[in-house]
Design an enzyme around this catalytic site. Structure first.
Site, mmCIF file in Angstrom:
data_model
loop_
_atom_site.group_PDB
_atom_site.id
_atom_site.type_symbol
_atom_site.label_atom_id
_atom_site.label_comp_id
_atom_site.label_asym_id
_atom_site.label_seq_id
_atom_site.Cartn_x
_atom_site.Cartn_y
_atom_site.Cartn_z
ATOM 1 N N TYR A 179 100.013 -68.617 13.765
ATOM 2 C CA TYR A 179 99.350 -70.068 13.774
ATOM 3 C C TYR A 179 98.848 -70.442 15.111
ATOM 4 O O TYR A 179 97.592 -71.089 15.022
ATOM 5 C CB TYR A 179 100.358 -70.971 12.852
ATOM 6 N N HIS B 33 100.549 -87.468 25.547
ATOM 7 C CA HIS B 33 101.299 -87.053 26.528
ATOM 8 C C HIS B 33 102.535 -86.478 26.196
ATOM 9 O O HIS B 33 103.821 -86.640 26.296
ATOM 10 C CB HIS B 33 101.603 -88.366 27.425
ATOM 11 N N HIS C 246 94.037 -86.983 22.527
ATOM 12 C CA HIS C 246 94.857 -86.648 23.825
ATOM 13 C C HIS C 246 96.081 -87.381 23.682
ATOM 14 O O HIS C 246 95.873 -88.462 23.284
ATOM 15 C CB HIS C 246 93.938 -87.411 25.006
#
Length: 211
Positions: free
Chosen positions: A120, A95, A93
């Site tokens: 892709y 930002h 994860h």
């Protein structure tokens, strides 16, 4: 070197790479990996660019913190993926700028935040739905992810960024990078036409693309 030790090193290596190239800043973002007896996850408020393998948090199969620094508050979200998709062994994860910007300016569709504009993106990422804003660590986000974890490779959290899962930490990071690069292209082009259905079908037939 044990499997756990190798995973700790991989988490640190990938974290540093993502940080150095601007995919995350400060203490934002987290990485986890599945173990036979639990999970490894980056510590709360840790900078991905300066991780210490020994400080990576270890959580047992019951969710108890057993080693390393205090685990990230997003552990519940990561577990929602692992508990509902046994083939996945890592979650990343960040930002990332262009993806967070996308959630503020407006995504393509809530069920597909970006159109299939490159082969892709179609092959390596696939459908990425938007998860509406909730505070970091909110349990309702994990509940939503749990319902779709087996159907997609990731989600985009409104104002918080992408969460991507794959069979390894490296592969999860690579898919996240492809996702962010597609968002960047989308911004640069001011929108772009999706690949035609014939092109998408060829990617499904040749590369088993999930689109």
């Amino acid at each position: 070197m044990s499997i756990e030790a190798k995973l700790r090193e991989e988490i640190c290596r990938i974290g540093a790479s993502l940080y150095q190239r601007g995919y995350t800043v400060g203490s934002a973002g987290n990485i986890s990996a599945r173990l036979d007896d639990g999970w490894l996850i980056t510590p709360t408020d840790a900078c991905l660019g300066f991780l210490d393998p020994a400080a990576i948090s270890k959580v047992d199969a019951g969710g108890n913190w057993v080693a390393g620094d205090k685990p990230s508050k997003t552990l519940v979200l990561h577990r929602a993926v692992y508990d509902n998709n046994p083939e996945m062994h890592a979650v990343v994860h960040t930002h990332s700028t262009h993806l967070v910007s996308l959630t503020i300016k407006g995504v393509w569709k809530e069920e597909d935040v970006l159109p299939p504009i490159t082969p892709y993106y179609v092959m390596k990422v696939g459908h990425i739905p938007l998860i509406k804003y909730a505070r970091p660590g909110a349990p309702e986000v994990a509940e939503q992810v749990a319902k779709i974890a087996a159907k997609v490779r990731g989600v985009l959290l409104e104002r918080l960024g992408p969460v991507v899962w794959e069979s390894s930490v490296s592969k999860a990071a690579f898919a996240l990078e492809e996702l962010e690069e597609t968002a960047k292209l989308w911004h640069l082009c001011g929108g772009a036409a999706a690949l035609e259905e014939a092109a998408l079908q060829e990617l499904r037939d040749v590369f088993k693309a999930r689109w």
